[in-house]
Design an enzyme around this catalytic site. Structure first.
Site, mmCIF file in Angstrom:
data_model
loop_
_atom_site.group_PDB
_atom_site.id
_atom_site.type_symbol
_atom_site.label_atom_id
_atom_site.label_comp_id
_atom_site.label_asym_id
_atom_site.label_seq_id
_atom_site.Cartn_x
_atom_site.Cartn_y
_atom_site.Cartn_z
ATOM 1 N N SER A 1 0.410 -0.847 0.150
ATOM 2 C CA SER A 1 -0.099 -0.504 0.350
ATOM 3 C C SER A 1 0.526 0.989 0.036
ATOM 4 C CB SER A 1 -0.794 -0.201 1.168
ATOM 5 O OG SER A 1 -1.348 1.158 1.066
ATOM 6 N N TYR B 1 -2.547 -1.285 9.760
ATOM 7 C CA TYR B 1 -2.148 -1.738 8.701
ATOM 8 C C TYR B 1 -0.488 -1.308 7.831
ATOM 9 C CZ TYR B 1 -4.179 -1.289 4.344
ATOM 10 O OH TYR B 1 -3.975 -1.337 2.615
HETATM 11 N N1 LIG Z 1 -8.480 -0.657 -2.105
HETATM 12 C C1 LIG Z 1 -7.740 0.858 -1.486
HETATM 13 O O1 LIG Z 1 -7.569 2.145 -1.839
HETATM 14 C C2 LIG Z 1 -6.356 0.017 -1.725
HETATM 15 C C3 LIG Z 1 -5.305 0.681 -1.154
HETATM 16 C C4 LIG Z 1 -4.056 0.096 -0.541
HETATM 17 C C5 LIG Z 1 -3.836 -1.112 -0.969
HETATM 18 N N2 LIG Z 1 -5.171 -1.682 -0.974
HETATM 19 C C6 LIG Z 1 -4.711 -3.347 -0.329
HETATM 20 O O2 LIG Z 1 -5.499 -4.371 -1.663
HETATM 21 C C7 LIG Z 1 -5.563 -4.851 -1.348
HETATM 22 C C8 LIG Z 1 -7.025 -5.664 -1.525
HETATM 23 O O3 LIG Z 1 -7.781 -4.691 -0.767
HETATM 24 P P1 LIG Z 1 -9.278 -4.416 -1.298
HETATM 25 O O4 LIG Z 1 -10.017 -2.994 -1.059
HETATM 26 O O5 LIG Z 1 -9.860 -4.794 -2.752
HETATM 27 O O6 LIG Z 1 -10.506 -5.192 -0.379
HETATM 28 P P2 LIG Z 1 -11.467 -5.708 -0.190
HETATM 29 O O7 LIG Z 1 -12.348 -5.660 1.189
HETATM 30 O O8 LIG Z 1 -13.059 -4.782 -1.023
HETATM 31 O O9 LIG Z 1 -11.392 -7.105 -0.346
HETATM 32 C C9 LIG Z 1 -10.334 -7.760 0.052
HETATM 33 C C10 LIG Z 1 -10.531 -9.393 -0.350
HETATM 34 O O10 LIG Z 1 -9.816 -10.477 0.718
HETATM 35 C C11 LIG Z 1 -11.013 -11.757 1.102
HETATM 36 N N3 LIG Z 1 -10.811 -12.611 2.266
HETATM 37 C C12 LIG Z 1 -11.073 -10.887 3.393
HETATM 38 N N4 LIG Z 1 -9.622 -11.444 4.794
HETATM 39 C C13 LIG Z 1 -9.281 -12.985 4.052
HETATM 40 C C14 LIG Z 1 -8.818 -13.798 4.627
HETATM 41 N N5 LIG Z 1 -8.480 -14.307 6.546
HETATM 42 N N6 LIG Z 1 -8.756 -15.083 3.528
HETATM 43 C C15 LIG Z 1 -9.345 -14.857 2.939
HETATM 44 N N7 LIG Z 1 -9.674 -13.938 1.990
HETATM 45 C C16 LIG Z 1 -9.503 -12.678 3.261
HETATM 46 C C17 LIG Z 1 -12.295 -10.843 1.451
HETATM 47 O O11 LIG Z 1 -13.187 -11.660 1.126
HETATM 48 C C18 LIG Z 1 -11.978 -9.724 0.177
HETATM 49 O O12 LIG Z 1 -12.896 -10.710 -1.231
HETATM 50 C C19 LIG Z 1 -5.155 -5.249 0.362
HETATM 51 O O13 LIG Z 1 -4.207 -6.330 0.810
HETATM 52 C C20 LIG Z 1 -5.771 -4.166 0.952
HETATM 53 O O14 LIG Z 1 -4.788 -3.667 1.709
HETATM 54 C C21 LIG Z 1 -6.013 -1.536 -1.210
#
Ligand SMILES: NC(=O)c1ccc[n+]([C@@H]2O[C@H](COP(=O)([O-])OP(=O)(O)OC[C@H]3O[C@@H](n4cnc5c(N)ncnc54)[C@H](O)[C@@H]3O)[C@@H](O)[C@H]2O)c1
Length: 257
Positions: free
Chosen positions: A143, A156
């Site tokens: 991130s 985080y």
């Molecule tokens: N959305 C953003 O702006 C952003 C920015 C930087 C980094 N990220 C990173 O990107 C990645 C995805 O984020 P996102 O925004 O798509 O999140 P999201 O919450 O939309 O999706 C996360 C997915 O992970 C699954 N998940 C959660 N816990 C789990 C577990 N214990 N075992 C298996 N699967 C599990 C959920 O069911 C979901 O499908 C994460 O690592 C997040 O930290 C997101």
């Protein structure tokens, strides 16, 4: 992109959000997708959506906070596909609280998924990848918060900074096996995770845009493009790196209108 066609590709947390975007892009490049998620119904919907695009995709249910389930998932993939070529460690969670309020249970809950699962899934995959002549490629989703620290999410931020260290460290151990491991560090992408922060009044995008030079949210396909590049043979000489796809946020010093 070179070197994706016909490869087996595991995407953790691939049911929705950024993971779904990555799965779509890898499928479009001809990979065989294994969508690993704790939400089995959503993972199945995503796999079915991919199959309708004419590619091979399946859903696999696992709680990645459990190392036994990680090992079983990787064994399953290797035994079924006779290879594990690409692993995308993407599943992650956010818990927004001041550090002074963060209790040990929540700290462990977050770290078990955002850091420990990345390490143990990479390790389980590498045990097979090192036996493959072509090695393998691992991409971990970090991130922009690994560098731009914001309040009310200290575990985080720490977990993501550690992911950047994880890819650097394991790249040094595994380069000799032709296993490349890199990270992509996204800025704000409008997924369920970010929408919850906006709904809870913790994320104010208008304020955030003052430190994001491109002054917009990113799309999942923009993150997926970088991930797919690092997983492909186009990036055959790159390992241990973190690619920031953040609209310029990590370079911004002071707020700008
Ligand atoms: N959305 C953003 O702006 C952003 C920015 C930087 C980094 N990220 C990173 O990107 C990645 C995805 O984020 P996102 O925004 O798509 O999140 P999201 O919450 O939309 O999706 C996360 C997915 O992970 C699954 N998940 C959660 N816990 C789990 C577990 N214990 N075992 C298996 N699967 C599990 C959920 O069911 C979901 O499908 C994460 O690592 C997040 O930290 C997101």
């Amino acid at each position: 992109m070179k070197g994706i066609l016909g490869k087996s590709a595991v995407v953790t947390g691939g049911a929705r959000g950024i993971g779904k975007g990555i799965s779509i892009r890898l499928a479009d490049e001809g990979a065989k997708l294994i969508i690993v998620d704790i939400d089995e119904d959503a993972a199945r919907c995503t796999a079915e959506e991919l199959c309708r695009r004419g590619v091979q995709a399946e859903a696999y249910k696992a709680d990645l906070r459990n190392i036994t389930e990680i090992d079983a998932m990787v064994d399953y993939v290797y035994n079924k596909y006779n290879s594990i070529d690409i692993l995308i460690n993407n599943a992650g969670i956010q818990i927004r609280e001041w550090a002074t309020d963060f209790d040990e249970e929540k700290f462990d809950f977050l770290m078990d998924l955002n850091l420990k699962a990345y390490y143990f899934a990479s390790r389980a995959a590498a045990k097979y990848m090192k036996t493959q002549e072509h090695g393998g490629a691992i991409v971990c989703i970090s991130s922009a918060n690994s560098k731009c620290y914001t309040s009310k999410r200290s575990p985080y931020n720490i977990s993501k900074a550690a992911v950047n260290g994880l890819v650097g460290t394991l790249a040094v151990e595994w380069g000799r096996f032709n296993i490349r491991i890199n990270a992509v560090a996204p800025g704000y992408v409008l997924t369920d995770m970010v929408q919850k922060g906006i709904n809870d009044g913790i994320i104010d995008m208008q304020a955030n845009f003052k430190v994001i030079p491109m002054k917009r949210l990113l799309r999942t396909d923009e993150i997926a493009g970088g991930v797919c590049f690092l997983a492909s043979d186009e990036a055959s000489g790159i390992t241990g790196q973190t690619l920031f796809i953040d609209g310029g946020w990590s370079n911004c010093g002071l707020p700008e209108d």
